[in-house]
Write an enzyme that holds these catalytic residues in place. Structure first.
Site, PDB file in Angstrom:
ATOM      1  N   TYR A 116       3.428  -0.601   5.626  1.00  0.00           N
ATOM      2  CA  TYR A 116       3.933  -1.770   6.352  1.00  0.00           C
ATOM      3  C   TYR A 116       3.048  -2.985   6.108  1.00  0.00           C
ATOM      4  O   TYR A 116       2.812  -3.775   7.012  1.00  0.00           O
ATOM      5  CB  TYR A 116       4.064  -1.463   7.849  1.00  0.00           C
ATOM      6  N   HIS A 117       2.570  -3.125   4.867  1.00  0.00           N
ATOM      7  CA  HIS A 117       1.656  -4.211   4.513  1.00  0.00           C
ATOM      8  C   HIS A 117       2.165  -5.020   3.324  1.00  0.00           C
ATOM      9  O   HIS A 117       1.367  -5.548   2.548  1.00  0.00           O
ATOM     10  CB  HIS A 117       0.271  -3.642   4.163  1.00  0.00           C
ATOM     11  N   ALA A 118       3.461  -5.124   3.129  1.00  0.00           N
ATOM     12  CA  ALA A 118       4.001  -5.786   1.940  1.00  0.00           C
ATOM     13  C   ALA A 118       3.596  -7.261   1.881  1.00  0.00           C
ATOM     14  O   ALA A 118       3.577  -7.953   2.888  1.00  0.00           O
ATOM     15  CB  ALA A 118       5.519  -5.666   1.915  1.00  0.00           C
ATOM     16  N   HIS A 159       0.841  -1.190   0.000  1.00  0.00           N
ATOM     17  CA  HIS A 159       0.000   0.000   0.000  1.00  0.00           C
ATOM     18  C   HIS A 159       0.885   1.252   0.000  1.00  0.00           C
ATOM     19  O   HIS A 159       1.804   1.351   0.820  1.00  0.00           O
ATOM     20  CB  HIS A 159      -0.897   0.027   1.237  1.00  0.00           C
TER      21      HIS A 159
END
Length: 539
Positions: A469-471, A294
């Site tokens: 922080y959503h990889a 994101h």
């Protein structure tokens, strides 16, 4: 035979769930390996201690992305948790399940084992939700989920502005209805303390004799006998050692670490591995590819009335908030990073929301790298499209365990993503013009009125944007053997005895924060692993 039945690498959201589920059988020996320390730091438990913990090098992994146009040619710093609980011990504690269609889409490219029926059941099993049991909401699981209890003039105005946009107010924003909605955001907090994966899934079972939790234990690579995984090489207190398995190794390192472990183990792009002097065990150029993240932007407004929460986070206000927290476990320091959440469509004709806003009743001081709040009253939102299609990669650059990998984000590479980013900012600005909120807003201060055109909005994302922080996606799961890294049962293709369960296996990014989906998918993964173990038992 020596060794463990399961060696789990990484004690984050997925690893803690796996350790809990797989060690239920006392006849099965489980090792859980975590590179970081135990989760005893006092700011881990305090929800608003997040800023301190995320800046502590003893508790994080730091990754720097390569300079590129979409980060204004300035490397971006990504962090991940390096502590029991992993990133769930340092995150913003937002509990977002994702939309049912997300998991049905994952099932379409893998198997029906991952559709919403199964994932919804996993959520119901793992949750202990403040709202109680619902159709897909759990009331007695190990993970405590609560709702914000701080509601005042500004938070009410922010909520009412969303309703003025036509968004439905939802008591449970995670209710699986795929509509445009707004409400107070569920969070992984209980009695004023963070509910990390370690708190929820490890603390109740630490005394199990068949579970060994090893901290300060960094995994270098997987060791194979032929094509079968039989051990992991680790570094602990500066010493190298080997931990063996008679069963399976399960990587739970996350989207940045798990592909790097595979590459150091000889699984990846042959040209890349050979250039680093690594023997190729199994050629799969997809390892480390398909990175999806994101791209978020913070939008801030200065208020004309002192009703924001800024005054509570500095000076005397901070002192009083700290005293309140330590005496009662309540107040501003007991809150998650964001109080409210909304999902909406960035343009007409979409069949479900494609963007998210997270609302905060305070504003950051960007001159202090967001380590402090502004001295005037302000609010902000964290805004991002939910399902980006642009893809980057992460790859090792050396066989040295401590060498930084190459991380390329490649944000807004597709026209679809660019259109959604523009629509997200325009919708956020429209929200700020709604009453009763508009009466309190003096001016937009970030990115500000200088960024108005479509081109300017994209430049604002480049200059001021941040990862969320959503990889996901770097060890993609799929039914297609040619382009996936793991099969629908999470087995690494081309080898035996090795599985992966973490955000790296997600073929597309869920609609929202990834902590909840990771735990639910790990819960489901445990079901599949236990089923396999049962069928392999001798008759």
């Amino acid at each position: 035979m020596a060794g463990y039945d399961y060696v789990i690498v990484g004690a984050g959201a997925a690893g803690c769930v796996m350790a809990n589920r797989l060690s239920e059988n006392p006849d099965v020996r489980v090792a859980l390996l975590e590179a970081g320390p135990r989760d005893t730091h006092p700011f881990i438990r305090m929800p608003k201690g997040i800023i301190k913990v995320m800046a502590d090098p003893d508790h994080i992994w730091g990754y720097s992305s390569v300079p590129e146009e979409t980060n204004d040619n300035t490397p971006e710093f990504w962090v991940r948790g390096r502590v029991l609980g992993g990133s769930s011990s340092i995150n913003g504690m937002m509990y977002v399940r994702g939309q049912p269609a997300d998991f049905d889409a994952i099932a379409e490219v893998s198997s029906q084992d991952w559709d919403w029926n199964h994932i919804g059941a996993a959520y119901a099993a793992l949750e202990s939700h403040q709202l109680g049991t619902g159709e897909t909401r759990g009331g007695s699981g190990p993970l405590k989920v609560t709702l914000p209890d701080i509601k005042d003039t500004i938070t009410n105005a922010m909520l009412e502005a969303g309703k003025a946009m036509g968004w439905k107010e939802k008591a449970d924003t995670n209710a699986p209805d795929d509509i445009e909605g707004i409400g107070y955001a569920p969070r992984t907090i209980h009695k004023g303390r963070r509910q990390s994966a370690a708190t929820a899934f490890l603390d109740p079972i630490r005394s199990r004799d068949n579970l060994d939790i090893m901290t300060g234990c960094t995994v270098d690579r997987v060791i194979f006998d032929g094509k079968r995984a039989v051990a992991v090489d680790v570094v602990r207190d500066g010493q190298k050692s080997r931990i063996e398995t008679r069963g399976e190794i399960i990587l739970c390192g996350g989207a940045l670490a798990s592909p790097n472990i595979l590459e150091r183990s000889g699984i990846g792009d042959p040209e890349r591995l050979e250039a680093l002097g690594l023997d190729v065990l199994h050629a799969n150029p997809n390892v480390g590819e398909n990175l999806i993240e994101h791209r978020a932007i913070l939008i801030q407004w200065k208020l004309n009335k002192d009703i924001s929460h800024n005054r509570k986070y500095h000076g005397l206000g901070m002192l009083l908030a700290g005293m309140q927290y330590y005496l009662t476990r309540s107040g501003p320091m007991s809150a998650a990073s964001y109080e409210q959440v909304a999902w909406f469509k960035t343009r007409p004709g979409l069949n479900r929301p494609d963007a998210q806003l997270l609302f905060a009743p305070f504003s950051f001081d960007f001159d202090k790298q967001r380590q402090d709040v502004e001295r005037h009253p302000g609010i902000h939102v964290c805004a991002y499209p939910l399902r980006p299609t642009s893809k980057g990669h992460v790859h090792i650059t050396s066989v040295d365990l401590d060498a930084a990998p190459e991380l390329q984000t490649n944000y807004r590479d597709t026209e679809e993503d660019r259109r959604a980013m523009i629509g997200t900012v325009r919708t956020a600005r429209e929200w700020a013009r709604q009453q009763p909120l508009a009466q309190y807003i003096e001016a937009e201060t970030m990115p500000g009125p200088a960024y108005e055109s479509d081109e300017d909005i994209l430049k604002a994302y480049d200059r001021f944007g941040t990862c969320a922080y959503h990889a996901v996606g770097t060890c993609r799961m799929g039914a297609d053997a040619e382009t996936s890294v793991v099969d629908p049962k999470l087995r690494v293709r081309g080898v035996d005895g090795l599985r992966i369960i973490d955000t790296s296996i997600m073929p597309m990014i869920p609609s929202g924060n990834t902590n909840g989906p990771t735990m639910a998918m790990a819960w489901r993964a445990a079901d599949l692993i236990l089923q396999d173990a049962k069928t392999s038992e001798p008759a």
